[in-house]
Design a protein around this motif. Structure first.
Motif, short mmCIF file in Angstrom:
data_model
loop_
_atom_site.label_atom_id
_atom_site.label_comp_id
_atom_site.label_asym_id
_atom_site.label_seq_id
_atom_site.Cartn_x
_atom_site.Cartn_y
_atom_site.Cartn_z
N MET A 40 9.06 7.78 -14.16
CA MET A 40 9.19 6.44 -13.38
C MET A 40 10.04 6.38 -12.22
SD MET A 40 8.70 4.10 -16.57
CE MET A 40 8.00 4.91 -18.13
N GLY A 41 10.07 5.58 -11.42
CA GLY A 41 11.10 5.86 -10.50
C GLY A 41 11.92 4.27 -10.32
N VAL A 42 13.36 4.56 -10.32
CA VAL A 42 14.15 3.39 -9.86
C VAL A 42 15.17 3.64 -9.13
CG1 VAL A 42 14.09 2.94 -12.55
CG2 VAL A 42 15.54 4.15 -11.93
N ARG A 43 15.96 2.52 -8.92
CA ARG A 43 17.13 3.16 -7.74
C ARG A 43 18.15 3.96 -8.26
NH1 ARG A 43 15.63 -2.46 -7.31
NH2 ARG A 43 16.54 -3.33 -8.76
N PRO A 44 19.29 4.03 -7.17
CA PRO A 44 20.22 5.79 -8.07
C PRO A 44 21.35 4.67 -8.81
CG PRO A 44 19.08 6.24 -5.24
CD PRO A 44 18.83 4.72 -5.94
N SER A 45 21.20 3.48 -8.36
CA SER A 45 22.60 2.53 -8.93
C SER A 45 22.24 2.01 -9.86
CB SER A 45 22.71 1.13 -7.61
OG SER A 45 21.28 0.62 -8.07
N ASP A 46 20.62 1.54 -10.73
CA ASP A 46 20.57 1.75 -11.70
C ASP A 46 20.44 2.86 -13.07
OD1 ASP A 46 20.05 -0.59 -10.63
OD2 ASP A 46 17.62 -0.35 -10.57
N VAL B 68 13.76 7.93 -5.02
CA VAL B 68 14.57 7.35 -6.02
C VAL B 68 14.68 8.65 -6.78
CG1 VAL B 68 11.73 6.57 -5.49
CG2 VAL B 68 11.99 8.01 -7.02
N GLN B 69 15.52 7.20 -8.13
CA GLN B 69 16.52 8.14 -8.90
C GLN B 69 14.86 8.19 -10.60
OE1 GLN B 69 20.15 7.78 -11.62
NE2 GLN B 69 19.11 6.38 -11.34
N PRO C 12 0.75 -0.76 -0.05
CA PRO C 12 -0.07 0.40 -0.16
C PRO C 12 1.08 1.25 0.11
CG PRO C 12 -0.22 -0.78 2.00
CD PRO C 12 0.25 -2.07 1.10
N THR C 13 -0.22 2.67 -0.95
CA THR C 13 1.27 3.55 -0.75
C THR C 13 0.47 4.10 0.91
OG1 THR C 13 0.67 3.64 -3.17
CG2 THR C 13 1.42 5.58 -2.15
N VAL C 14 1.89 3.87 1.24
CA VAL C 14 2.09 4.35 3.80
C VAL C 14 3.01 4.61 3.04
CG1 VAL C 14 -0.28 2.90 3.66
CG2 VAL C 14 1.50 1.78 3.75
N THR C 15 3.75 5.31 4.69
CA THR C 15 5.46 5.18 4.76
C THR C 15 5.88 3.50 5.01
OG1 THR C 15 4.46 7.34 6.71
CG2 THR C 15 6.61 6.14 6.75
N VAL D 299 8.59 2.49 -0.58
CA VAL D 299 9.56 2.58 -1.22
C VAL D 299 10.45 1.85 -0.69
CG1 VAL D 299 12.34 3.34 -2.54
CG2 VAL D 299 9.20 5.16 -2.55
N ARG D 300 11.12 1.77 0.76
CA ARG D 300 11.34 0.71 1.22
C ARG D 300 11.45 -0.29 1.49
NH1 ARG D 300 10.72 3.02 6.17
NH2 ARG D 300 9.28 1.50 7.42
N ASN D 301 10.35 -0.75 1.61
CA ASN D 301 9.19 -2.38 1.55
C ASN D 301 9.54 -2.74 -0.47
OD1 ASN D 301 9.22 -2.82 4.41
ND2 ASN D 301 7.93 -1.13 4.15
N THR D 302 9.97 -1.91 -1.33
CA THR D 302 9.80 -2.19 -2.40
C THR D 302 11.31 -2.23 -3.25
OG1 THR D 302 8.66 -0.15 -2.75
CG2 THR D 302 7.21 -2.10 -2.32
N LEU D 303 11.36 -1.25 -3.84
CA LEU D 303 12.14 -1.08 -4.58
C LEU D 303 13.47 -0.84 -3.58
CD1 LEU D 303 12.67 0.18 -8.05
CD2 LEU D 303 13.00 3.19 -6.38
N GLY D 304 13.29 -0.88 -2.33
CA GLY D 304 14.71 -0.26 -2.52
C GLY D 304 15.41 -1.81 -1.44
N ALA D 305 13.77 -2.67 -0.97
CA ALA D 305 14.32 -4.03 -0.79
C ALA D 305 15.15 -4.76 -2.09
CB ALA D 305 13.29 -4.32 -0.28
N ASN D 306 15.19 -4.27 -2.65
CA ASN D 306 15.50 -4.94 -4.57
C ASN D 306 14.47 -6.09 -4.33
OD1 ASN D 306 17.75 -3.39 -4.14
ND2 ASN D 306 19.25 -5.29 -2.82
N ARG D 307 13.09 -5.75 -4.09
CA ARG D 307 11.97 -6.66 -4.34
C ARG D 307 11.23 -6.23 -6.09
NH1 ARG D 307 7.82 -6.15 0.40
NH2 ARG D 307 7.37 -8.42 -0.48
N CYS D 308 10.96 -5.11 -6.44
CA CYS D 308 11.10 -4.94 -8.01
C CYS D 308 12.00 -4.30 -8.18
CB CYS D 308 9.45 -4.00 -7.73
SG CYS D 308 9.76 -3.23 -6.38
N ASP D 309 11.44 -3.58 -9.49
CA ASP D 309 12.87 -2.71 -10.24
C ASP D 309 12.12 -1.43 -11.11
OD1 ASP D 309 14.72 -4.97 -10.14
OD2 ASP D 309 13.73 -6.07 -11.31
N ILE D 310 10.63 -1.79 -10.54
CA ILE D 310 10.34 0.14 -11.08
C ILE D 310 9.09 0.15 -10.36
CG2 ILE D 310 8.82 -1.32 -13.30
CD1 ILE D 310 9.54 1.68 -14.55
#
Length: 300
Positions: free
Chosen positions: A242-248, A115-116, A87-90, A93-104
């Motif tokens: 679109m948001g991606v990880r800073p490293s990507d 995000v980047q 869900p879009t709550v606090t 990002v940390r629990n999805t993109l930041g945890a490498n569970r998804c890429d975009i």
């Protein structure tokens, strides 16, 4: 967007060097491969998304960001789309993109440091919504004296609240919650439009894509005015990326090319959901650039 997503809202960069000269199929074959530090899956488009957040995403794939994900998967040579739902709550990002569970993340406001950002693929604004025939015709700003004393719905802590506070409109406003779990609570956009139609509020101020979509879904005879003429206070218009990880970095460049090469199709998709689109000069976008078509104008 939920109210939470809307609260994060705070053109095009050139494609650099030889990358700009590569054909799309070469980019697709190499997307996610060989770039040091990048964890992007080369076979599956792994999307971070809210499971119940129309008109953006939902588990049934009916949101415009779901449709956009399908386009991106096709254009980057992915075999399928897979979702990490949250869900879009606090902590989104940390629990999805930041945890490498998804890429975009398919839709993210330009400039948010969590995000980047890719290049923007649309621009929209917060809007004032009111029922036709209620005496508000001609209002184009929150500063308009005609709004004094009116019951205006707004999501707490979103940019319009600052402008409403400066004009002493919060005294009579109805404040809707910022953070909601849309798996169990309806979208605040839907709730606000329904409240307005029921006479519980006189007008609403909310993020444009939500207003346009629910106006159409509810068959509401309402006026939607993008708030583009505010003289002071918070800005009301935002570019969406679109948001991606800073490293990507390679992944970002691939997505930038997809956006550039498919902007007309993306615009047509957004207009199909009644998203109030504006160009860089604050003019409304109705035409499908480069496709020789004209869409029905959004509700006004």
């Amino acid at each position: 967007m939920t109210g939470c997503t809307a609260s994060k809202l705070r053109v095009v960069l050139p494609i650099l060097g030889a990358l700009a000269l590569l054909p799309s199929n070469v980019l697709a074959q190499n997307a996610g491969l060989g770039a040091a530090g990048e964890l992007v899956d080369p076979d599956i488009l792994r999307v971070c998304a809210d499971p119940s957040n129309m008109p953006f995403t939902d588990k049934n794939g009916q949101g415009f960001e779901n449709k956009l994900a399908e386009l991106v998967a096709k254009k980057t040579g992915r075999k399928s789309v897979a979702y990490t739902w949250f869900p879009t709550v606090t902590g989104f990002v940390r629990n999805t993109l930041g945890a490498n569970r998804c890429d975009i993340i398919m839709g993210y406001a330009q400039g948010d440091e969590l995000v980047q950002n890719t290049n923007a693929y649309y621009r929209s604004a917060y809007v004032l919504v009111y029922s036709k025939g209620n005496g508000m015709e001609g209002i184009e700003t929150i500063e308009d004296p005609k709004l004094s004393g009116k019951r205006i719905g707004v999501v707490e802590s979103t940019p319009p609240t600052a402008n409403m506070a400066a004009n002493k409109l919060l005294r009579t406003a109805k404040i809707y919650p910022l953070t909601v779990d849309t798996r169990v609570t309806p979208s605040m956009g839907e709730v606000m439009i329904k409240d307005m139609l029921a006479g519980k509020i006189d007008a609403a101020v909310l993020w444009g894509p939500m207003a346009g979509y629910y106006a159409r879904e509810l068959g509401a005879d309402i006026t939607i005015v993008p708030l583009l003429k505010e003289k002071k206070g918070s800005r009301m218009s935002y570019r969406i990326t679109m948001g991606v990880r800073p490293s990507d970095q390679e992944w970002k460049r691939t997505l930038n090319r997809v956006i550039r090469e498919n902007q007309a199709e993306i615009t047509k998709l957004l207009l199909g959901y009644n998203v109030p689109l504006i160009d860089e000069h604050d003019n409304p976008i109705y035409a499908i650039v480069g496709m020789g078509e004209e869409e029905d104008k959004p509700a006004r």
